[in-house]
Design a protein around this motif. Sequence first.
Motif, PDB file in Angstrom:
ATOM      1  N   ALA A  43       0.869  -1.186   0.000  1.00 41.14           N
ATOM      2  CA  ALA A  43       0.000   0.000   0.000  1.00 41.14           C
ATOM      3  C   ALA A  43       0.899   1.226   0.000  1.00 41.14           C
ATOM      4  O   ALA A  43       1.956   1.229   0.623  1.00 41.14           O
ATOM      5  CB  ALA A  43      -0.909   0.004   1.231  1.00 41.14           C
ATOM      6  N   ASP A 129      -3.671  -7.904   2.278  1.00 41.82           N
ATOM      7  CA  ASP A 129      -4.120  -6.595   1.795  1.00 41.82           C
ATOM      8  C   ASP A 129      -4.774  -5.782   2.913  1.00 41.82           C
ATOM      9  O   ASP A 129      -4.488  -4.586   3.095  1.00 41.82           O
ATOM     10  CB  ASP A 129      -5.076  -6.756   0.606  1.00 41.82           C
ATOM     11  N   ASP A 130      -5.638  -6.448   3.697  1.00 39.57           N
ATOM     12  CA  ASP A 130      -6.257  -5.747   4.833  1.00 39.57           C
ATOM     13  C   ASP A 130      -5.210  -5.330   5.860  1.00 39.57           C
ATOM     14  O   ASP A 130      -5.300  -4.233   6.439  1.00 39.57           O
ATOM     15  CB  ASP A 130      -7.305  -6.647   5.497  1.00 39.57           C
ATOM     16  N   ASN A 133      -3.196  -2.250   4.572  1.00 39.12           N
ATOM     17  CA  ASN A 133      -4.022  -1.035   4.635  1.00 39.12           C
ATOM     18  C   ASN A 133      -4.240  -0.586   6.078  1.00 39.12           C
ATOM     19  O   ASN A 133      -4.249   0.619   6.376  1.00 39.12           O
ATOM     20  CB  ASN A 133      -5.365  -1.284   3.955  1.00 39.12           C
ATOM     21  N   GLU A 134      -4.400  -1.563   6.991  1.00 32.52           N
ATOM     22  CA  GLU A 134      -4.612  -1.208   8.394  1.00 32.52           C
ATOM     23  C   GLU A 134      -3.351  -0.621   9.019  1.00 32.52           C
ATOM     24  O   GLU A 134      -3.431   0.299   9.844  1.00 32.52           O
ATOM     25  CB  GLU A 134      -5.075  -2.445   9.169  1.00 32.52           C
ATOM     26  N   GLY A 136      -1.230   1.145   7.416  1.00 33.31           N
ATOM     27  CA  GLY A 136      -1.207   2.510   6.910  1.00 33.31           C
ATOM     28  C   GLY A 136      -2.144   3.417   7.705  1.00 33.31           C
ATOM     29  O   GLY A 136      -1.788   4.564   8.034  1.00 33.31           O
ATOM     30  N   THR A 137      -3.339   2.912   8.032  1.00 32.43           N
ATOM     31  CA  THR A 137      -4.296   3.711   8.807  1.00 32.43           C
ATOM     32  C   THR A 137      -3.747   4.043  10.188  1.00 32.43           C
ATOM     33  O   THR A 137      -3.851   5.192  10.661  1.00 32.43           O
ATOM     34  CB  THR A 137      -5.628   2.945   8.940  1.00 32.43           C
ATOM     35  N   PRO A 154      -3.640   8.302   1.990  1.00 37.04           N
ATOM     36  CA  PRO A 154      -3.575   7.095   1.154  1.00 37.04           C
ATOM     37  C   PRO A 154      -3.432   7.455  -0.322  1.00 37.04           C
ATOM     38  O   PRO A 154      -4.043   8.419  -0.787  1.00 37.04           O
ATOM     39  CB  PRO A 154      -4.903   6.391   1.433  1.00 37.04           C
ATOM     40  N   ALA A 157      -4.373   1.679  -2.408  1.00 35.17           N
ATOM     41  CA  ALA A 157      -4.640   0.645  -1.409  1.00 35.17           C
ATOM     42  C   ALA A 157      -4.023  -0.680  -1.846  1.00 35.17           C
ATOM     43  O   ALA A 157      -3.844  -0.947  -3.045  1.00 35.17           O
ATOM     44  CB  ALA A 157      -6.148   0.500  -1.199  1.00 35.17           C
ATOM     45  N   ALA A 158      -3.694  -1.533  -0.862  1.00 33.45           N
ATOM     46  CA  ALA A 158      -3.124  -2.854  -1.149  1.00 33.45           C
ATOM     47  C   ALA A 158      -4.205  -3.772  -1.698  1.00 33.45           C
ATOM     48  O   ALA A 158      -5.387  -3.663  -1.346  1.00 33.45           O
ATOM     49  CB  ALA A 158      -2.524  -3.445   0.113  1.00 33.45           C
ATOM     50  N   THR A 159      -3.783  -4.683  -2.564  1.00 34.58           N
ATOM     51  CA  THR A 159      -4.695  -5.691  -3.107  1.00 34.58           C
ATOM     52  C   THR A 159      -4.168  -7.075  -2.748  1.00 34.58           C
ATOM     53  O   THR A 159      -2.976  -7.256  -2.477  1.00 34.58           O
ATOM     54  CB  THR A 159      -4.809  -5.572  -4.633  1.00 34.58           C
TER      55      THR A 159
END
Length: 387
Positions: A43, A129-130, A133-134, A136-137, A154, A157-159
């Motif tokens: 991400a 991916d989750d 992204n988490e 990063g948050t 952001p 986002a990661a996939t």
Amino acid sequence: MELKVYINALVSRWWLIAIAFGITMAATIFFLSRQTPMYEAEATFVMRPRASIFVEEDVVRAVETLSRRIEINTTYAEIASSKLIRDKAIENLGLEGRERRNLSVSGRVIAGTNVLEITARGPIPEVLDDFANEVGTETIFYVSDLYDVFDLEPLDAATEPRRPVSPQTTLILILGAVAGLGLGVGLVVLSEYLRGSATEAGHVELLDDESSLYSREFFMLRLKEELNRSKRNNYPLALGLIRISSGVFEDKRFTNPRYIRTLNRLRDVMRRNFGQEDIIGRIDETTFGVILLDTPQSNAIQSLEELHRKLTESSFSQNHLPRDLYCAIGMAIFGDLDTNEDRFFRDAAVALEYADKDFETKVRVFKGQEPYERPALLDTVVKEASG
């Protein structure tokens, strides 16, 4: 050793290469089967100045802060890689047991940019991916109060990853194949280099203990091999037998200093006289042999006559050999495809017997016209080889 000899060895011992290749590939496949596939999800986030910093009263502070952009970027990357952020992201997602095992995260700033890249790595692609992204948050939340002139937002986002990044199966298999071939070729070359250490008849000593020249058994083995090579490739080949006579040899005890000293000097003279590729061995206590590879008859005779001169005419002055040393040399030249190593050796031994009786001839060459008398030297070699 010539390149052609090794090429022939590689062709004839292909099975050794195949075995080494098979074992190496089996070990490589086993190694791969024990590795856990690892996946990565990425991400990206961008750091940008806040619009509010450009009010007049904050200009100086904002410029000072912006000048530290590289330092701030690095700080953000370290925070994203920290254990604190990792644990918070795992807790927020409710990951347990297998899902959180071997889960890691790293952050880096793409060179020359304000882009922060967060990479999550683990064995279960469905959660990566989750997780990225988490992370990063949580990083955005943590750094929001560190620098009030920057915002971390952001970007992409990661996939969920589809293919593992390790192990690199194709590359490892290629390296395993190359290693297997290299091992096989190395074993063949090594066995060819040390091929005198063992034969079908049993163990063969490589060197003679007293003279450090090749032993009689190894010399005869090499004679057979080089004779076959000459037959295949039509290369010239000469065999010389040198008989030494001196009072020193009457006391053949290994502990006799004069005896050992004379052997060492004889060995050194022979090695200096012949080429590095030529094969020198000790046949018995007073007889030495030399296989002259790829040497025409005229050159072989010249080389053996030069050895005769060094061992006799200048023995006591130049080479410090005994004054009573006598030398007789017999030689055979390969020319008959039906010749085997025993017959080739016999021809040289017959020539040696005639040379030993003829004080006028320095080197006696077997011409095929001498009356056949089985030389005692050949009987000694055959008897001890079979016994």
